[in-house]
Design a protein around this motif. Structure first.
Motif, short mmCIF file in Angstrom:
data_model
loop_
_atom_site.label_atom_id
_atom_site.label_comp_id
_atom_site.label_asym_id
_atom_site.label_seq_id
_atom_site.Cartn_x
_atom_site.Cartn_y
_atom_site.Cartn_z
N VAL A 155 0.83 -1.20 0.00
CA VAL A 155 0.00 0.00 0.00
C VAL A 155 0.86 1.25 0.00
N ILE A 156 1.89 1.26 0.84
CA ILE A 156 2.78 2.43 0.91
C ILE A 156 3.52 2.62 -0.40
N ILE A 157 4.05 1.54 -0.95
CA ILE A 157 4.80 1.63 -2.21
C ILE A 157 3.90 2.11 -3.34
N SER A 158 2.67 1.60 -3.38
CA SER A 158 1.74 2.00 -4.46
C SER A 158 1.46 3.49 -4.41
N TYR A 159 1.22 4.00 -3.21
CA TYR A 159 0.96 5.44 -3.05
C TYR A 159 2.19 6.25 -3.44
N LEU A 160 3.36 5.83 -2.98
CA LEU A 160 4.59 6.56 -3.30
C LEU A 160 4.88 6.52 -4.80
N LEU A 161 4.50 5.44 -5.45
CA LEU A 161 4.71 5.36 -6.90
C LEU A 161 3.83 6.36 -7.65
N LEU A 217 9.27 16.20 -5.48
CA LEU A 217 10.35 15.40 -4.90
C LEU A 217 10.43 15.62 -3.40
N ILE A 218 10.33 16.87 -2.97
CA ILE A 218 10.36 17.18 -1.53
C ILE A 218 9.20 16.51 -0.81
N PHE A 219 7.99 16.62 -1.39
CA PHE A 219 6.83 16.02 -0.75
C PHE A 219 6.94 14.49 -0.72
N MET A 220 7.47 13.91 -1.80
CA MET A 220 7.64 12.47 -1.85
C MET A 220 8.63 12.01 -0.77
N VAL A 221 9.73 12.73 -0.61
CA VAL A 221 10.71 12.39 0.43
C VAL A 221 10.07 12.51 1.81
N PHE A 222 9.27 13.55 2.02
CA PHE A 222 8.57 13.73 3.30
C PHE A 222 7.67 12.53 3.59
N MET A 223 6.91 12.09 2.60
CA MET A 223 6.01 10.96 2.81
C MET A 223 6.78 9.65 3.01
N ILE A 224 7.92 9.51 2.34
CA ILE A 224 8.76 8.32 2.54
C ILE A 224 9.27 8.28 3.98
#
Length: 661
Positions: free
Chosen positions: A277-283, A312-319
């Motif tokens: 679920v986490i990977i799918s959202y991040l993708l 990119l910043i938001f993606m890193v934050f969510m990761i």
């Protein structure tokens, strides 16, 4: 309009921030009034995003060229439907569409029947973080209400490739899939925060995940159909980086939808499900970053470096947020109630299915990112094209097809080889006979024959499941075949809806394998009266004509067409010259039947009496679109089902185990 549009965006930032603070404060102090006020803030965000959406549509539809976005993507002579679909033609509009859908999803969640669930405030906070980010990005770097310095007499117009019905459907369905994946992600993180690692969050998100998955499916299928009709190269999937970005979450969500069945039945694969679920959202964030960063070359990319940096910043934050929550709850996640009892069981086949899907996703991701990696390490950008993806993905997808044929025939918990062979006998015979027939009629290509035979095996195994279910029901109830079939679907929507989805995949597989392995292609220059011969077709060139429509010049090549010596009418291949666009657009001439497409492109011409044509015969391409419709139909049936609660299903599984079933 300018003031109202900008005010709706700036107010959105304030109210989203306000709602997050109130949710956090209300949870900390157990204050329901604050939580209810935050819920009201969500309703306000739905209203504000709706106002901004309506205003942009109005500006586009009425050609308000004082707005930069309207002037950049529309013109006076552009048909109204494409003026409106220009909404998502550029960065600013597509971001607003994403925000609008995100607010709608959040509104439905917050005011759903589960609104009193303890997880809902945490879910809402995570959804609101997404909403806040999009409001901020739109205001900073993608404001659709930004004004021009001088009002132009006319706009630049819409890219001709976007003036197609696919433009109406493809972006919206894809965004509905992308945005929809924020829902199961939010529930998964909320369940982790609350240390609730039972299957409740899966029960609450099953339909949301299916909805997101079916929209991703539709988006990819419609995108392929659009490319096939509009781009003029004769294909439907070019393994373009942005195409791959929409395919990646589809693969991982497909894996998740299979593995959740194991957690529902036995409480297993919790780590897998949370991770998927986490990977799918991040993708989905990764795909959006690719589209808007300009780091990869793509015909689909918007190519705005600033927006790419924000994503990119938001993606890193969510990761970082996801990793923190997962690592602090890892001891809880890894507790599995029941191990897999046998390597030869349905549970094991589902796990292997997951490994294949995730392996395929990694292969696509690696191929998409390798040009960037090679440039960073060596200074040389190495392009990775379709040959890599086809060589790597062909065996992966073939393995998936075979496993899809095996899985319905294997029992839960522990299967026996003898019973499996008995169940698989007729599907295996069907696969072998199909291979023999293909060889006997002169079909060549060993890998294609194996692929088609494996698909027939998979198709037959699912038909056998339907046949066995209908026969058992008729034996017990004495119902007619039609009534037994309907009742079977009604009583077992999830199971048989899933089988219909698999049958749709089999139909698509036949289309993909055949159109890749057995396409006929020719490029010929002919004069008036001369013929192009390809396969069973003969095309006689009747000459070029010119006319105009909506201010655009159109060159038409008429070709009298015959099939096996019988006339089947005249087809027209065209080039359209737009006043507002430097390059002409291609209008492909296609004649379709159930087994093949005649595909004709006007490549160039020397005069009205002499022209060059690219002609293809693409077998079974229409099966791809039909298979996509079957997948949607099967998903609709599965969405209706699933009324049995997760806890009941889980308890039933425990009872069966104790009983030795």
């Amino acid at each position: 309009m300018y003031i109202i549009g900008n005010l709706s965006l700036y107010l959105g930032i304030g109210i989203a921030f306000y709602s997050i603070i109130l949710y956090v404060w209300g949870l900390k102090n157990k204050n329901n009034k604050m939580i209810n006020s935050a819920r009201g803030g969500v309703l306000s965000l739905v209203l504000l995003s709706s106002i901004a959406t309506f205003l942009l549509l109005y500006n586009l539809g009425t050609s308000q060229f004082q707005y930069k976005y309207v002037a950049a993507y529309t013109s006076e002579n552009l048909p109204l439907v494409y003026k409106l679909t220009a909404f998502w033609a550029g960065n600013a509009g597509s971001l607003l569409l994403w925000l609008f859908l995100l607010c709608l999803y959040t509104g439905f969640l917050v005011f759903s029947k589960e609104k009193r669930n303890p997880m809902m405030p945490y879910v809402s906070i995570i959804m609101l973080l997404n909403i806040l980010f999009f409001f901020i990005v739109i205001v900073i770097s993608g404001n659709p209400f930004e004004m021009t310095e001088t009002i132009p007499a006319d706009g630049k117009g819409l890219n001709p490739m976007l003036q197609h019905p696919g433009m109406i459907l493809h972006p919206v369905t894809l965004y509905l899939g992308y945005v929809g994946l924020a829902v199961p992600f939010s529930f998964a993180i909320a369940a982790l925060i609350l240390k609730r690692m039972d299957a409740e969050w899966i029960k609450l998100t099953r339909r949301w995940t299916l909805v997101a998955w079916v929209f991703l499916t539709l988006g990819n299928i419609i995108g392929g159909w659009w490319a096939y009709l509009e781009l003029g190269w004769g294909g439907y999937w070019a393994w373009d980086p942005v195409e791959n970005a929409s395919f990646l979450p589809w693969l991982t969500v497909s894996a998740f939808l299979h593995s959740v069945m194991i957690q529902e039945r036995k409480g297993m694969l919790k780590t897998w499900n949370i991770s998927l679920v986490i990977i799918s959202y991040l993708l989905t964030l990764f795909g959006t970053f690719l589209v808007r960063s300009g780091v990869l070359t793509s015909v689909h990319a918007f190519g705005d470096g600033n927006l790419g940096a924000y994503f990119l910043i938001f993606m890193v934050f969510m990761i970082v947020l996801s990793l923190y929550v997962v690592l602090t709850r890892y001891q809880l996640i890894k507790k599995e109630t029941n191990p897999i009892e046998s390597y030869f069981s349905k549970e094991s086949s589902f796990l292997l299915n997951n490994l294949i899907l995730v392996g395929g996703a990694f292969a696509v991701l690696w191929g998409s990112m390798y040009p960037l990696i090679s440039e960073a390490l060596t200074g040389t950008k190495v392009n990775v094209g379709p040959p890599y993806f086809e060589k790597v993905m062909a065996p992966i997808l073939l393995g998936l097809i075979v496993l899809m044929g095996i899985c319905p025939l294997i029992a839960w918990q522990k299967a026996t080889f003898e019973r499996f062979i008995k169940s698989a006998l007729w599907p295996l015979i069907a696969g072998v006979i199909s291979a023999i027939i293909l060889v006997a009629i002169g079909i060549k290509g060993s890998f294609a024959i194996v692929g088609l035979a494996s698909t027939v095996f998979m198709f037959a195994s699912h038909l056998k499941e339907f046949y066995d279910g209908i026969r058992a029901r008729r034996k017990a109830t004495k119902e007619s075949v039609a009534m037994a079939t309907c009742k079977l679907l009604v009583k077992n929507q999830r199971r048989y809806g899933g089988y219909i989805v698999h049958i749709g995949i089999a139909v698509i597989a036949i289309g993909v394998i055949s159109s890749h392995a057995y396409v006929k292609d020719t490029l010929q220059t002919v004069s008036v009266g001369e013929k192009v011969e390809i396969g069973d077709y003969q095309l006689t060139f009747n000459g070029l004509t010119e006319h105009s429509k909506n201010g655009n010049g159109i060159v038409v090549a008429a070709l009298e067409t015959s099939y096996k010596g019988k006339s089947v009418g005249t087809i027209n291949a065209e080039k359209i010259f737009y006043e507002t666009w430097p390059e002409p657009a291609t209008e492909v001439a296609i004649k379709t039947n159930w087994k093949e497409d005649l595909y004709v492109v006007l490549s160039s011409w020397e005069s009205k009496d002499k022209a060059t044509f690219q002609v293809k015969v693409n077998p079974f391409v229409s099966w791809i679109w039909f298979g996509g419709m079957l997948m949607v139909f099967g998903t609709a049936i599965a969405l209706i089902g699933g009324k049995t609660t997760t806890s009941r299903v889980y308890k039933m599984g425990i009872q069966h185990k104790k009983a030795g079933v």
